[in-house]
Design a protein around this motif. Structure first.
Motif, PDB file in Angstrom:
ATOM      1  N   GLU A 182      38.290  35.472  -2.756  1.00  0.00           N
ATOM      2  CA  GLU A 182      37.997  35.583  -4.184  1.00  0.00           C
ATOM      3  C   GLU A 182      37.243  36.856  -4.551  1.00  0.00           C
ATOM      4  O   GLU A 182      37.297  37.335  -5.680  1.00  0.00           O
ATOM      5  CB  GLU A 182      37.215  34.353  -4.670  1.00  0.00           C
ATOM      6  CG  GLU A 182      35.859  34.189  -4.033  1.00  0.00           C
ATOM      7  CD  GLU A 182      35.118  32.949  -4.556  1.00  0.00           C
ATOM      8  OE1 GLU A 182      35.430  32.517  -5.687  1.00  0.00           O
ATOM      9  OE2 GLU A 182      34.261  32.413  -3.847  1.00  0.00           O
ATOM     10  N   GLU A 183      36.529  37.481  -3.558  1.00  0.00           N
ATOM     11  CA  GLU A 183      35.749  38.672  -3.858  1.00  0.00           C
ATOM     12  C   GLU A 183      36.635  39.890  -4.138  1.00  0.00           C
ATOM     13  O   GLU A 183      36.182  40.893  -4.679  1.00  0.00           O
ATOM     14  CB  GLU A 183      34.808  38.982  -2.698  1.00  0.00           C
ATOM     15  CG  GLU A 183      35.534  39.295  -1.384  1.00  0.00           C
ATOM     16  CD  GLU A 183      34.561  39.504  -0.217  1.00  0.00           C
ATOM     17  OE1 GLU A 183      33.879  40.551  -0.247  1.00  0.00           O
ATOM     18  OE2 GLU A 183      34.498  38.628   0.665  1.00  0.00           O
ATOM     19  N   TYR A 184      37.954  39.766  -3.790  1.00  0.00           N
ATOM     20  CA  TYR A 184      38.823  40.925  -3.931  1.00  0.00           C
ATOM     21  C   TYR A 184      39.497  41.010  -5.318  1.00  0.00           C
ATOM     22  O   TYR A 184      40.048  42.030  -5.672  1.00  0.00           O
ATOM     23  CB  TYR A 184      39.923  40.919  -2.848  1.00  0.00           C
ATOM     24  CG  TYR A 184      39.348  40.873  -1.453  1.00  0.00           C
ATOM     25  CD1 TYR A 184      38.539  41.906  -0.992  1.00  0.00           C
ATOM     26  CD2 TYR A 184      39.575  39.784  -0.609  1.00  0.00           C
ATOM     27  CE1 TYR A 184      37.993  41.852   0.302  1.00  0.00           C
ATOM     28  CE2 TYR A 184      39.045  39.727   0.657  1.00  0.00           C
ATOM     29  CZ  TYR A 184      38.255  40.772   1.118  1.00  0.00           C
ATOM     30  OH  TYR A 184      37.717  40.720   2.374  1.00  0.00           O
ATOM     31  N   ASP A 185      39.434  39.943  -6.072  1.00  0.00           N
ATOM     32  CA  ASP A 185      40.112  39.982  -7.394  1.00  0.00           C
ATOM     33  C   ASP A 185      39.522  38.862  -8.270  1.00  0.00           C
ATOM     34  O   ASP A 185      39.485  37.704  -7.841  1.00  0.00           O
ATOM     35  CB  ASP A 185      41.617  39.774  -7.230  1.00  0.00           C
ATOM     36  CG  ASP A 185      42.381  40.067  -8.522  1.00  0.00           C
ATOM     37  OD1 ASP A 185      41.852  39.789  -9.635  1.00  0.00           O
ATOM     38  OD2 ASP A 185      43.543  40.530  -8.452  1.00  0.00           O
ATOM     39  N   PRO A 186      39.026  39.199  -9.436  1.00  0.00           N
ATOM     40  CA  PRO A 186      38.440  38.172 -10.333  1.00  0.00           C
ATOM     41  C   PRO A 186      39.398  37.031 -10.626  1.00  0.00           C
ATOM     42  O   PRO A 186      38.978  35.896 -10.860  1.00  0.00           O
ATOM     43  CB  PRO A 186      38.102  38.950 -11.603  1.00  0.00           C
ATOM     44  CG  PRO A 186      38.052  40.373 -11.185  1.00  0.00           C
ATOM     45  CD  PRO A 186      38.981  40.539 -10.016  1.00  0.00           C
TER      46      PRO A 186
END
Length: 560
Positions: free
Chosen positions: A256-260
């Motif tokens: 999840e940290e790679y794309d909102p």
């Protein structure tokens, strides 16, 4: 006053427009010329019963229109106003009949019922002929004639009598609702039983639908349980939706940290897991509720049986049963004061009956007074008509046990034509010729009080001749000084009195027979009087005699 009559396709008349005059209008002609057709046409437009045989041969429709001047007929104008028919001083009655027997009636162009047409016509015109004369033989008509003669002297008493009769009917209706006290007791016992039965059931509107839904559920518990168990397993089993959604959430959380957008989907999966878990728990609760409860199932069946029983007795559904209960409460309230109300109504009925009796006695006294007056006048008229030894009086019998809207009297005209003979009921002893004269005597007296402006006499002079014929002629003329009179006659004496003389004859043209009407001038009038006197049989004597009769008639008119 009848101003004109338009006739289309009645018997031998294809098209005819006759204008009438004030005073005495005489219609004469050979036997079979069509005088009766004119009267039949007038009767038709005034609402008399008619059939399609009146329609001219080969025609589909017959129509008659009568034009009246009602400038002095306030009663007719009031009647038309009550019927919502617009009018001024001119009034047109029209009636049409088809071969199919269909009638169409109009007053001043406005479509009306035959009954309405007859009601208006009755206030405008009276037609008297042999049929009407025989009506005098019906004892029931005698009281009508006497009351018409008494006129205004009875009108207020009759209004009081009618109001009292209406009051009596209303009181009797009120008493009939109660019946006797025994009836009241039986009725209230039954009403209380019914109301108790409904109230004990303690029904509520919409309850039957709820019970039916519960029974349907009980009857399908196995299918319901299977469905709930399967659905719960799919959602929260070892490999159910909760586990699957948790796995999906865990995998997405790692990136999840790679794309909102991944983080947003994680949140949505978390919400979905919570919702699915809640649904699964709800299903588990429903499974516990769906366990078969024999006691509740039996209660539902008993309740439905009670509802069915009450529906058979009191209404098609629970709402109707509850409405019946409310109506029953109102009826019981009505009967609560039954004894008091019955006593009150009984007392009111006795008072009303006393008032009716007193008013009937007053009506009787007026009738006796005017019967004596009418009897004297009719006897005087009969003497003038050549019945010097005639005796006449109205026998009035009072019956206090039969008080109605017109009082408590029965009236029978008693008559004797010969000296030394006791008077008997008119219908039993009067001859045809005597009856015609008697009717003329009555009409000559009643015409002053009936308010009708146009009177039609259809050959009421049948069986009359000589000096009596002259008296008849003078009497009809006397009536015509105040009213319009139309008279069909064979009498030269009556014809000589005419203010307007119409000759009715039958002609054949191109092989077709038709009836014509001609308004005669002075010479034509003399010729027709001569024909009525015997015409060619008397040769040169008839015309001078006719002229003498006309001169005598003119002199009589000047003296009148």
């Amino acid at each position: 006053m009848l101003e004109s009559l338009q006739i289309d396709n009645i018997a031998l008349i294809e098209k005819l427009d006759i204008g009438f005059c004030p005073g005495l209008n005489i219609l004469s002609g050979e036997t079979g010329a069509g005088k009766s057709i004119i009267i039949d046409s007038l009767n038709f437009v005034l609402g008399t019963r008619a059939d399609k045989s009146l329609i001219s041969y080969g025609k589909d429709t017959a129509k008659v229109s009568a034009f009246f001047n009602i400038s002095s007929c306030d009663n007719v104008k009031a009647l038309l106003e009550d019927m919502d028919i617009e009018t001024d001083d001119e009034l047109v009655l029209q009636r049409t009949m088809t071969e199919a027997g269909k009638n169409s009636c109009r007053i001043n162009g406005q479509k009306v019922t035959l009954a309405m047409l007859k009601e208006v016509a009755k206030a405008l015109t009276d037609i008297y002929g042999q049929h009407e004369a025989t009506g005098l033989l019906d004892d029931e008509n005698h009281i009508v004639i006497l009351d018409k003669y008494a006129g205004n002297a009875l009108s207020e008493l009759f209004a009081t009598q009618k109001a009292l009769c209406d009051e009596r009917s209303a009181i009797k209706s009120g008493l009939a609702k109660y019946g006797s006290m025994s009836d009241v007791a039986k009725k209230t016992d039954m009403l209380r039983f019914e109301l108790d039965e409904i109230e004990k059931a303690d029904l509520t509107d919409g309850e039957e639908e709820e019970l039916l839904a519960k029974r349907k559920k009980f009857n399908n518990l196995r299918a319901i349980s299977d469905a709930l168990n399967t659905a719960q397993a799919y959602l929260d089993g070892d490999e159910g939706a909760v586990v699957t959604v948790s796995s999906a959430k865990s995998r997405l959380s790692s990136v999840e940290e790679y794309d909102p957008r991944y983080a947003e989907l994680v949140e949505r999966l978390d919400s979905a897991k919570i919702e699915i878990k809640d649904i699964a728990e709800t299903l588990e609760g429903l499974l516990e509720e769906s366990e078969y409860n024999p006691y509740e199932a039996e209660r539902v069946e008993q309740r439905l049986a009670l509802v069915r029983t009450l529906k058979r007795k009191y209404g098609s559904d629970i709402a109707a049963i509850l409405a019946y209960a409310e109506k029953t409460r109102e009826e019981l309230a009505f009967y609560d004061d039954a004894e008091y109300n019955i006593e009150k109504l009984t007392s009111a009925l006795a008072t009303c009956e006393k008032k009716l009796s007193d008013n009937s006695q007053r009506i009787h006294a007026v009738r006796v007074k005017y019967a004596d007056e009418l009897s004297s006048k009719i006897c005087a008229q009969l003497k003038e008509l050549g019945m010097n030894n005639a005796t006449f009086f109205a026998e009035i019998t009072y019956d206090g046990d039969n008080v109605g809207a017109d009082g408590a009297d029965s009236v029978i005209f008693m008559f004797s034509a010969n000296a030394g003979q006791p008077a008997k009921a008119l219908s039993k002893v009067i001859s045809g010729g005597e009856l015609s004269r008697f009717m003329l005597a009555v009409k000559n007296i009643i015409s002053d009080v009936d308010g009708i402006q146009t009177m039609v006499f259809d050959e009421i002079d049948t069986g009359i001749s000589g000096k009596t014929a002259q008296v008849v002629a003078e009497k009809l003329y006397n009536i015509s000084t105040d009213k319009q009179v139309l008279a069909v006659t064979h009498l030269p004496q009556l014809a000589s009195m005419a203010d307007a003389h119409y000759l009715i004859n039958k002609v054949v043209e191109n092989g077709k027979t038709s009836t014509r009407v001609e308004l005669l001038d002075d010479e034509g009038t003399l010729a027709e009087i001569a024909r009525l006197l015997g015409g060619s049989e008397y040769g040169s004597h008839a015309l001078p005699h006719a002229r003498e009769m006309k001169e005598y008639a003119n002199a009589y008119k000047k003296r009148s």
